[in-house]
Design an enzyme around this catalytic site. Sequence first.
Site, PDB file in Angstrom:
ATOM      1  N   ASP A  10       0.864  -1.191   0.000  1.00 39.48           N
ATOM      2  CA  ASP A  10       0.000   0.000   0.000  1.00 39.48           C
ATOM      3  C   ASP A  10       0.897   1.236   0.000  1.00 39.48           C
ATOM      4  O   ASP A  10       2.107   1.150   0.243  1.00 39.48           O
ATOM      5  CB  ASP A  10      -0.914   0.017   1.238  1.00 39.48           C
ATOM      6  CG  ASP A  10      -1.816   1.249   1.282  1.00 39.48           C
ATOM      7  OD1 ASP A  10      -2.447   1.543   0.251  1.00 39.48           O
ATOM      8  OD2 ASP A  10      -1.859   1.937   2.318  1.00 39.48           O
ATOM      9  N   SER A  11       0.286   2.399  -0.230  1.00 36.55           N
ATOM     10  CA  SER A  11       1.035   3.652  -0.186  1.00 36.55           C
ATOM     11  C   SER A  11       1.344   4.064   1.250  1.00 36.55           C
ATOM     12  O   SER A  11       1.994   5.076   1.464  1.00 36.55           O
ATOM     13  CB  SER A  11       0.206   4.758  -0.842  1.00 36.55           C
ATOM     14  OG  SER A  11      -0.937   4.999  -0.041  1.00 36.55           O
ATOM     15  N   CYS A  73      -4.382  -1.550  -2.041  1.00 40.03           N
ATOM     16  CA  CYS A  73      -4.487  -0.113  -2.318  1.00 40.03           C
ATOM     17  C   CYS A  73      -5.299   0.014  -3.601  1.00 40.03           C
ATOM     18  O   CYS A  73      -4.964  -0.624  -4.610  1.00 40.03           O
ATOM     19  CB  CYS A  73      -3.086   0.457  -2.508  1.00 40.03           C
ATOM     20  SG  CYS A  73      -3.042   2.152  -3.105  1.00 40.03           S
ATOM     21  N   GLU A 152      -2.866   8.833   7.856  1.00 41.55           N
ATOM     22  CA  GLU A 152      -1.401   8.691   7.956  1.00 41.55           C
ATOM     23  C   GLU A 152      -0.850   9.439   9.169  1.00 41.55           C
ATOM     24  O   GLU A 152       0.128   9.020   9.776  1.00 41.55           O
ATOM     25  CB  GLU A 152      -0.716   9.221   6.681  1.00 41.55           C
ATOM     26  CG  GLU A 152      -0.830   8.316   5.477  1.00 41.55           C
ATOM     27  CD  GLU A 152      -0.009   7.027   5.562  1.00 41.55           C
ATOM     28  OE1 GLU A 152       1.169   7.093   5.953  1.00 41.55           O
ATOM     29  OE2 GLU A 152      -0.556   5.954   5.237  1.00 41.55           O
ATOM     30  N   CYS A 184     -10.948   3.309  -0.850  1.00 44.64           N
ATOM     31  CA  CYS A 184      -9.541   3.592  -0.539  1.00 44.64           C
ATOM     32  C   CYS A 184      -9.281   2.850   0.758  1.00 44.64           C
ATOM     33  O   CYS A 184     -10.074   2.947   1.700  1.00 44.64           O
ATOM     34  CB  CYS A 184      -9.314   5.092  -0.357  1.00 44.64           C
ATOM     35  SG  CYS A 184      -7.692   5.485   0.354  1.00 44.64           S
ATOM     36  N   HIS A 186      -7.382   3.296   3.126  1.00 41.68           N
ATOM     37  CA  HIS A 186      -7.214   4.108   4.340  1.00 41.68           C
ATOM     38  C   HIS A 186      -8.565   4.410   5.014  1.00 41.68           C
ATOM     39  O   HIS A 186      -8.619   4.690   6.200  1.00 41.68           O
ATOM     40  CB  HIS A 186      -6.545   5.449   4.010  1.00 41.68           C
ATOM     41  CG  HIS A 186      -5.053   5.371   3.808  1.00 41.68           C
ATOM     42  ND1 HIS A 186      -4.489   4.777   2.709  1.00 41.68           N
ATOM     43  CD2 HIS A 186      -4.025   5.827   4.571  1.00 41.68           C
ATOM     44  CE1 HIS A 186      -3.160   4.881   2.798  1.00 41.68           C
ATOM     45  NE2 HIS A 186      -2.861   5.513   3.910  1.00 41.68           N
TER      46      HIS A 186
HETATM   47  N1  DGL Z   1      -4.706   3.469   0.296  1.00 43.36           N
HETATM   48  C1  DGL Z   1      -4.695   3.869  -1.043  1.00 43.36           C
HETATM   49  C2  DGL Z   1      -5.933   3.515  -1.810  1.00 43.36           C
HETATM   50  O1  DGL Z   1      -6.593   2.573  -1.455  1.00 43.36           O
HETATM   51  C3  DGL Z   1      -4.060   5.139  -1.481  1.00 43.36           C
HETATM   52  C4  DGL Z   1      -4.038   6.322  -0.613  1.00 43.36           C
HETATM   53  C5  DGL Z   1      -3.113   7.375  -1.189  1.00 43.36           C
HETATM   54  O2  DGL Z   1      -1.903   7.169  -1.069  1.00 43.36           O
HETATM   55  O3  DGL Z   1      -3.566   8.365  -1.765  1.00 43.36           O
HETATM   56  O4  DGL Z   1      -6.249   4.117  -2.795  1.00 43.36           O
END
Ligand code: DGL
Length: 274
Positions: A10-11, A73, A152, A184, A186
């Site tokens: 993931d990011s 992600c 984050e 997303c 997150h």
């Molecule tokens: N968690 C990621 C997603 O599902 C990306 C969040 C990001 O880095 O912008 O898209």
Amino acid sequence: MNKQPIGFLDSGVGGLTVVKEVMKLLPDEEIYYIGDSARNPYGPRPLSDVLEFTIQLANLLVDQGIKLLVIACNTATVAALEVLQQRLDIPVIGVIESGTRAAVASSQNKKIGVIGTQGTIQSNEYEKQILKLLEDAEVQSVACPQFVSIVEKHQYEDELAKSVVSKELEPFLGSEMDTLVLGCTHYPLLQSIIQDYFGENLTLIDPGVETAIQVQNVLSKKDMLNKATEGSKQHIFYTSGPADKFEKIAKHWLKRSDIQVQHIAVEELQKYGR
Ligand code: DGL
């Protein structure tokens, strides 16, 4: 092969929401995870950059001997799923197909909302996949760029999170949707605030739940599930950001104290860009 770990990328910390579901469903599996917090967010970046970074993260995990890769992600799934499925010899699973399936199964009135990063929303991938399964669905997609940095920064339980959530979800005012996809990884960390904002009549879809089932199905079909229930598991978490920050969120979200996090510098990750 069976005892080899499952890889997640993931990011940043978002993919932990998928890990949590996999740990619940498949407690005998070992987890290797890389979160690219130093280059977070991926959402506003060109998809060509996201593809390049995702290939680096995937190669790092492949070199560690993972038996299956979960692109945990959505943005990276949009950018890299097909490429990685072609390039790698192991099964590669993204999160968008499972999120779509869960949303379509849940909606009664066929009015479905999707929230995600700019990259995911601009790609229209959820809408395309939802309409393939349910052609008369009405889909409203909204980018919520501020949610990722709140997560984050470990501010997802703060008052600030509530006001950011209300602001970013304003485009849904007056919407009749009965289902909203958290597109997303997150966002499930903000799930209770989002649920409070809309009330109990709206079903929120966390694609991680359905993704974990997909992981189980693929491993079971290929007879690759870890059947060794004995012995302790050696989960490994890497982050390109500060290890202590990642560890705090991981311990809190996964409700485990045995989380060990190792820092890996971006320059190191770049060496995996083959
Ligand atoms: N968690 C990621 C997603 O599902 C990306 C969040 C990001 O880095 O912008 O898209």
